[in-house]
Design a protein around this motif. Structure first.
Motif, PDB file in Angstrom:
ATOM      1  N   MET A 195      -4.297  13.917  -0.598  1.00 14.85           N
ATOM      2  CA  MET A 195      -5.240  12.904  -0.755  1.00 14.85           C
ATOM      3  C   MET A 195      -5.120  11.896  -1.845  1.00 14.85           C
ATOM      4  SD  MET A 195      -8.574  15.232   0.479  1.00 14.85           S
ATOM      5  CE  MET A 195      -9.620  14.068   0.744  1.00 14.85           C
ATOM      6  N   LEU A 196      -4.707  12.299  -3.056  1.00 15.50           N
ATOM      7  CA  LEU A 196      -4.748  11.535  -4.192  1.00 15.50           C
ATOM      8  C   LEU A 196      -3.328  10.885  -4.360  1.00 15.50           C
ATOM      9  CD1 LEU A 196      -6.559  13.836  -6.540  1.00 15.50           C
ATOM     10  CD2 LEU A 196      -7.346  11.816  -5.316  1.00 15.50           C
ATOM     11  N   GLN A 197      -2.600  10.630  -3.436  1.00 12.40           N
ATOM     12  CA  GLN A 197      -1.535   9.760  -3.534  1.00 12.40           C
ATOM     13  C   GLN A 197      -1.725   8.332  -3.921  1.00 12.40           C
ATOM     14  OE1 GLN A 197       1.973  10.546  -3.080  1.00 12.40           O
ATOM     15  NE2 GLN A 197       1.362  12.665  -2.946  1.00 12.40           N
ATOM     16  N   ARG A 198      -0.975   7.844  -4.895  1.00  9.86           N
ATOM     17  CA  ARG A 198      -1.136   6.476  -5.278  1.00  9.86           C
ATOM     18  C   ARG A 198      -1.242   5.569  -4.351  1.00  9.86           C
ATOM     19  NH1 ARG A 198       1.301   7.094  -9.487  1.00  9.86           N
ATOM     20  NH2 ARG A 198      -0.309   7.860 -10.814  1.00  9.86           N
ATOM     21  N   GLU A 199      -0.014   5.347  -3.446  1.00 12.45           N
ATOM     22  CA  GLU A 199       0.216   4.703  -2.363  1.00 12.45           C
ATOM     23  C   GLU A 199      -0.478   4.952  -1.282  1.00 12.45           C
ATOM     24  OE1 GLU A 199       1.756   2.019  -2.525  1.00 12.45           O
ATOM     25  OE2 GLU A 199       2.499   2.206  -4.721  1.00 12.45           O
ATOM     26  N   PRO A 200      -1.679   3.996  -0.722  1.00 14.10           N
ATOM     27  CA  PRO A 200      -2.593   4.265   0.349  1.00 14.10           C
ATOM     28  C   PRO A 200      -1.738   4.590   1.549  1.00 14.10           C
ATOM     29  CG  PRO A 200      -2.978   1.968  -0.492  1.00 14.10           C
ATOM     30  CD  PRO A 200      -1.932   2.687  -1.166  1.00 14.10           C
ATOM     31  N   GLY A 201      -0.422   4.223   1.924  1.00  7.98           N
ATOM     32  CA  GLY A 201       0.314   4.707   2.767  1.00  7.98           C
ATOM     33  C   GLY A 201       0.685   5.977   3.001  1.00  7.98           C
ATOM     34  N   GLN A 202       0.664   6.701   2.061  1.00  2.26           N
ATOM     35  CA  GLN A 202       1.263   8.113   1.810  1.00  2.26           C
ATOM     36  C   GLN A 202       0.185   8.940   1.911  1.00  2.26           C
ATOM     37  OE1 GLN A 202       3.598   8.531  -2.024  1.00  2.26           O
ATOM     38  NE2 GLN A 202       5.035   6.953  -1.012  1.00  2.26           N
TER      39      GLN A 202
END
Length: 665
Positions: free
Chosen positions: A198-205
């Motif tokens: 949930m805390l991936q820096r890239e929104p797509g990930q």
């Protein structure tokens, strides 16, 4: 109006507050919501610090279901944080509902995001794309929900600080998982995996809310808490406080900064005063826990000492600034009570000014800790440390109270007066301050209404090479496994010549094992403690009244593994090889076991403490007066607020030529 549409569309989900009425005027936008009296999740966590993983899972499920309801209707909340979840029932986090529907917005047609660069937001839960360009989407709500779930499990946000420092951590840093990783904090692998996703820096990930709801974490932890079990999970100890007088420091950089700060705040740490390169900082990792141990018939102070939760501390970690102000040498010392000698348990030496962390292994039950910092690596401001953290798990203490009249001795016993007829005006001059509270009231002083003071001991017969005392069977709580013990000792030893061997003291566990017949038994002995030669002080044994005693360094035994259900006895042996040495001794002895808890983070006990204070039964010594039985010592918790690891004193032994003296204290 158009502003009413998103709020009305959110109605119908049980995890979202009911919208009763909406009115948009020229000055205000008014929404009328159902009344929820329980306060918000932020206020609840202010009192509880964090939730156990099972409760946090069920609360997280409600949070994600509320967002899933909005996202299915192409609505964004844009302000997900702890304060937005209101409790329908006071004290019940699982009744929380998502509120503040005024911030909802509909996604534009044919777009999955919207840009509002000037929109205010809470930085603690704002996604990187929101911070950089004001880009809101369903994935930014997922990031915010991940921050909320992170705080439910950890007690602090994934990114701390304020202002530019916080923005830098959100855009470039990593979430602070170090305090509660799966190996060191008790969180499951699935919980860590969901938070990282949930805390991936890239929104797509990042996952969608619908994908989060299908995560394996909700399958394993969306249940009631399991029954209590023994936990030996290494975890950050949050109940740590400074002890004693704090050291001098630079302005706004006190030693209190070293301990855990409030949520969302990163403190600047500690720095010595005026460039000093030598400092000692004392800590106490201990927690009050009502109902853990009942000391019957004792004062409130003794009750509070008995209700402390101890920690088996596995390691100490120091977070450093990576500057030339890093300490060059770090020493960790412990003691069992104020005034007793410090014993070094570990140390480390740093030669890298860029080092960000230093760790010292402990693996012992400890109460008072001193961290000594010496030298630096060339910095002009002295020594600087960012944070100090202790890791370990809860243990319970079993203090062994040995009553003299109930012990089994090899010799008889009779009363002996060590000193008497001490005038009250002479107490301060004649009696050492550590012994003054052990004085008993004597006979009346002629011509006055005052009474003399008397200091008494108990003699257990003529001297011989080894004096042994044995207890009857010790009654431990059922089902526990003893994992360690701590011994505190005070003595005075007089060795008459260089040829004379100094005395020693040995304590051992005696385990009875049936060998076949009802009257046959085999004794299995496990050595618990064995002191080295007792170094004599500069005063003789008969000068103790004015000089006090010598403290022996605290001793630890960490490999016992004895079952509380076994037939266990204690043997106390004094090895007086020369037959002429003088060895008075105070013993403070405590056993430790790991309690059964519902989770590694709880402090609940299963109530096994009834009868854990040992009351050793044997023949009564008739010559021991009632006054002697009440004779207490200043060195233990009856009169000292912080003392030996046992919660009240066991026994004081004297080996004095031509007597072997034992005084109940």
């Amino acid at each position: 109006s158009a502003s009413e549409t998103p709020g009305k569309a959110a109605v119908g989900e049980e995890n979202i507050v009911k919208l009763q009425h909406v009115q948009d005027t020229r000055e205000f936008f008014i929404e009328v919501l159902e009344y929820l009296p329980g306060g918000n999740l932020y206020q609840y966590l202010e009192q509880k610090e964090m939730l156990d993983e099972y409760t946090a899972c069920r609360v997280s499920l409600r949070i994600l279901k509320a967002l899933d309801h909005l996202h299915a209707r192409r609505l964004l909340h844009r302000d997900v944080r702890l304060q937005q979840f209101i409790l329908a029932e006071p004290g019940d986090p699982e009744s929380c509902k998502l509120a503040d529907l005024w911030c909802l917005a509909s996604l534009p047609r044919k777009k999955n995001f919207m840009v509002e660069e000037g929109r205010p937001c809470d930085l603690l839960t704002a996604a990187p794309e929101v911070v950089k360009q004001g880009e809101f989407s369903a994935k930014s709500d997922v990031w915010a929900a991940g921050c909320v779930i992170f705080e439910l499990l950890h007690g602090h946000p994934p990114f701390g600080g304020t202002g530019k420092a916080l923005v830098q951590r959100i855009c470039c840093g990593e979430p602070e998982f170090s305090e509660l990783g799966t190996a060191t904090g008790g969180l499951s692998d699935n919980a860590i995996d969901l938070l990282r996703w949930m805390l991936q820096r890239e929104p797509g990930q990042r996952p969608s809310v619908h994908e989060c709801l299908k995560h394996a974490w909700f399958e394993g932890y969306n249940v009631e808490k399991p029954s209590k079990q023994v936990w030996q999970v290494e975890k950050l100890i949050r109940h740590v406080k400074l002890w004693g007088k704090p050291p001098h420091s630079r302005r706004n950089l006190p030693a209190s900064n070293l301990l855990a700060s409030k949520r969302g705040i990163v403190t600047p740490g500690f720095c010595t005063y005026m460039g000093a390169t030598s400092v000692d900082i004392d800590f106490e990792p201990c927690q009050m826990c009502q109902g853990v141990l009942e000391v019957i018939g004792k004062s409130e102070e003794q009750q509070s000492l008995g209700s402390r939760v101890w920690y088996w501390v596995t390691k100490c970690v120091l977070s450093l600034w990576g500057r030339e102000e890093n300490p060059k040498q770090i020493q960790l010392k412990v003691c069992v009570k104020p005034g007793s000698p410090w014993v070094e348990l570990g140390s480390c030496t740093l030669d890298d000014s860029t080092a960000l962390e230093a760790s010292i292994k402990i693996d012992k039950p400890i109460r008072y800790v001193r961290i000594s910092l010496r030298g630096n690596l060339g910095g002009h401001f002295g020594i600087a440390v960012r944070k100090v953290a202790f890791y370990g798990y809860q243990v319970r203490q079993i203090p062994i109270a040995l009553h003299l009249e109930n012990l089994k001795f090899l010799r008889g016993s009779r009363l002996h007066t060590h000193a008497q007829d001490i005038h009250p005006k002479e107490v301060n001059a004649r009696v050492h301050k550590s012994l003054q509270s052990s004085l008993r009231v004597g006979r009346r002083i002629e011509g006055t209404g005052a009474k003399y003071r008397v200091y008494e001991d108990i003699c257990s017969g003529s001297p011989h090479i080894t004096t042994a005392a044995e207890t009857p069977r010790l009654k431990f709580p059922q089902g526990v496994v003893l994992i360690g013990a701590v011994l505190g000792l005070r003595y005075v030893s007089e060795v008459p010549s260089k040829e004379s061997a100094p005395p020693r003291l040995r304590i051992q566990i005696v385990k009875e094992v049936n060998a076949g017949g009802d009257h046959e038994r085999r004794m299995k002995k496990t050595l618990l403690f064995a002191t080295e030669d007792l170094t004599p002080p500069s005063w003789k044994a008969n000068e103790v009244l004015g000089n006090g005693y010598v403290d022996y360094p605290v001793m630890f035994s960490t490999g016992i593994r004895a079952n509380g259900d076994d037939r266990l006895h204690l043997e106390i042996l004094f090895q007086n090889f020369s037959g002429t040495a003088h060895v008075p001794a105070d013993l403070g002895l405590s056993f430790f076991y790991v309690p059964e808890l519902q989770s590694p983070s709880t402090s609940e006990d299963e109530g096994l403490w009834a009868g854990c204070i040992q009351s050793v039964q044997s023949a009564t010594v008739e010559s021991v007066s009632l006054g002697m039985r009440k004779l207490l010592s200043i060195w233990f918790p009856f009169h000292f607020p912080r003392s030996f690891p046992c919660d009240f004193l066991l026994l004081r032994f004297y080996i004095l030529q031509p007597y072997i003296l034992v005084s109940l204290t």
